[in-house]
Design an enzyme around this catalytic site. Structure first.
Site: not given
Lengths: 421, 124
Positions: A174, A312, A349
């Site tokens: 990620c 994040h 996400h």
């Protein structure tokens, strides 16, 4: 003057919009991109929500069955080597090049490079390997490898745009596309390239999203309006999404010579590992804290100069807590109180795509003078006390912007963006 | 890499592999299955070729001269030709080696080559 990387083009294929205007409106009005979905056609699965990419359809691994909105052009010759996220990426890159005022024919002289990030396509790889197993190795789609493995984006886009500069893919889960952007900045700062195309993308398929269910990382909340709620006390996991975002990054001097509009300057970046766990973030966000410190040092600015942090925070219980603690250590302890929000509340996400998608949101906020609010936040986790999490988007110029990303293995990357001088 | 003959496939699998072909090609394939004349396969061969062509041809392949080159004129590369080979092997139950296929350069070569292969298969 040393080279200064700046952003001159943005392209979006996201759950909250497929053009700059729509994405900007979604961020200002806090319109999410979630829909109820049924993964693997199985109504018994507890995961019910995803950040869908509207108007695109990839019902089978055969490109003949694929559909995309009419306004995008995808050449047949290119299509056969693409994964679904390659189609998204091509559509995003077309938009970014148009905004930057660049023709595809201008990219092949060696001064332009291409850095990409995706996890590859589990959907395409699964189909390809299934065919090989069924035929005991006697059959396989000749494009099976290049359409499925991590690197599929750079293989295809570099060939299509005849890129002869630096070409590379980045894999840090990620944080992948954040690494791609950070190293693209360095290519320009070191004078190796004058322009970098930076592309992050992920499939939006059962295979790419539900894989995270086996880690118990996905939200089981069936309500699209609340399933993704970073920093909220009741958060229970992330909502998956796919799509693509493309950035055109070039040396400020070149951009000015061309008369291109500079959307934002990229003034620093930093990275640091947690050295802690394969899947979990460090409980106190040690690596992220150090990555923020390094990015501030790289840009030669102070924590108090930062006006907005695009966190994040994915809406997982442990990850958001770690980041909140890292933010306190970086800002609160220095008497700094930037606005903080996670736009994953709206998009979901995007995994490898997340870093560059959120860097693009930061650039948009800088260019248009707003700060995205912390959507879906009703009961902030007590650990967030002292952080400024605006519940609605604010019509104020964000000043200096910090973009955080974290990936598996405790890989943390931060970028600093600024309004052009 | 040497391609090898596939095991016989079920008719439902054939339906799946020709579902993208135009109706006349599907009809020609059925005609071949009923009668077995390899010459009836020409439209199927061209339809497979069109299906895997990297560039969409504005002129139907059947209307192009027989000496049209697969690579130089139609834009095929080795990967696209491999896709055509796999499709032809599966559909016509033939075995095509790399050495054989590199000799096939034009539309006429390809039609003749497939006819001969299928005729050879029938004779076995």
């Amino acid at each position: 003057m040393p080279p200064l990387p700046v952003i001159t083009g943005l392209g979006f294929i996201t759950s909250i919009g497929q053009d700059r205007a729509t994405v900007g409106r979604s961020l200002r009005e806090l319109q999410h991109g979630f829909e109820r979905v049924e993964f693997f056609g199985n109504p018994n699965l507890p995961v019910k929500v995803a950040g869908t990419i509207k108007g695109f359809d990839f019902p089978t691994p055969s490109w003949r069955d694929w559909r995309w909105p009419d306004r995008f052009t995808v050449d047949r010759e290119l299509l056969r080597g693409l994964a679904p996220h390659g189609v998204y990426a091509l559509c995003a890159l077309q938009q970014a090049l148009t905004e930057a005022g660049l023709e595809p024919g201008e990219l092949g002289d060696g001064t332009t490079g291409l850095f990409c990030a995706s996890a590859g396509s589990p959907f395409m790889l699964g189909s390809f390997l299934g065919q090989m197993r069924e035929t005991r190795g006697e059959r396989g789609n000749p494009m099976g490898v290049v359409s499925s493995i991590a690197g599929t984006l750079n293989f295809n886009l570099a060939t299509h745009y005849r890129i002869t500069g630096a070409v590379c893919g980045f894999v840090s889960a990620c944080a992948s596309s954040s690494h791609a952007l950070g190293y693209a900045m360095d290519e320009i700062r070191l004078g190796r390239q004058q322009r970098m195309l930076v592309v992050g993308a992920e499939d939006m398929t059962d295979e790419s999203i539900m894989a995270f269910s086996s880690l118990r990382a996905l939200s089981n909340n069936p309500d699209p309006a609340t399933a993704s709620r970073p920093f909220d006390r009741r958060r229970d996991g992330f909502v998956g999404t796919g799509g693509a975002v493309a950035l055109i990054v070039e040396d400020a001097a070149l951009a000015r010579r061309r008369g291109a509009h500079i959307i934002a300057e990229l003034i620093g970046w930093g990275q640091a590992g947690d050295g802690h766990s394969v899947t979990a973030s460090h409980p106190e966000g040690a690596g992220l804290r150090e990555a923020m410190r390094r990015s501030l040092a790289d840009a030669r600015v102070n924590a108090r100069d930062v006006g907005y942090v695009n966190a994040h925070a994915t809406s997982t219980v442990a990850g958001d807590r770690s980041e909140a603690l890292a933010l306190h250590a970086t800002f609160t302890s220095q008497g700094a109180r930037p606005r903080v929000s996670s736009t994953k509340a709206l998009t979901g996400h995007g995994l490898s795509l997340a870093g560059v998608m959120e860097a693009a949101f930061c650039a948009l906020a800088i260019d248009e003078g707003f700060i995205p609010g912390a959507a879906h936040l009703e009961e902030p986790d007590p650990v967030c006390t002292g952080l400024d999490l605006p519940r609605t988007s604010l019509a104020e110029a964000p000043g200096l912007v910090l973009n955080n990303s974290s990936g598996f293995g405790g890989s943390n990357v931060c970028h600093l963006l600024r309004r052009p001088a | 890499m040497k391609t090898s003959a596939p095991s016989p496939t079920a008719s439902t699998e054939h339906e799946q592999s020709i579902r993208h072909l135009p109706a006349p090609a599907r009809a020609a394939f059925e005609q071949f299955q009923a009668g077995g004349d390899p010459a009836t396969l020409d439209p199927v061969v061209l339809a497979i070729l069109a299906d895997f062509s990297p560039r969409a041809s504005e002129i139907p392949l059947a209307d192009l001269p027989g000496d049209t080159m697969l690579i130089d004129d139609l834009g095929f590369d080795s990967l696209a030709i491999t896709e055509v080979v796999f499709a032809a092997e599966d559909l016509f139950r033939i075995n095509i080696t790399n050495e054989e296929i590199v000799q096939v350069r034009t539309l006429d070569h390809l039609r003749g080559f497939i006819r001969a292969k299928v005729a050879g298969r029938s004779a076995r």
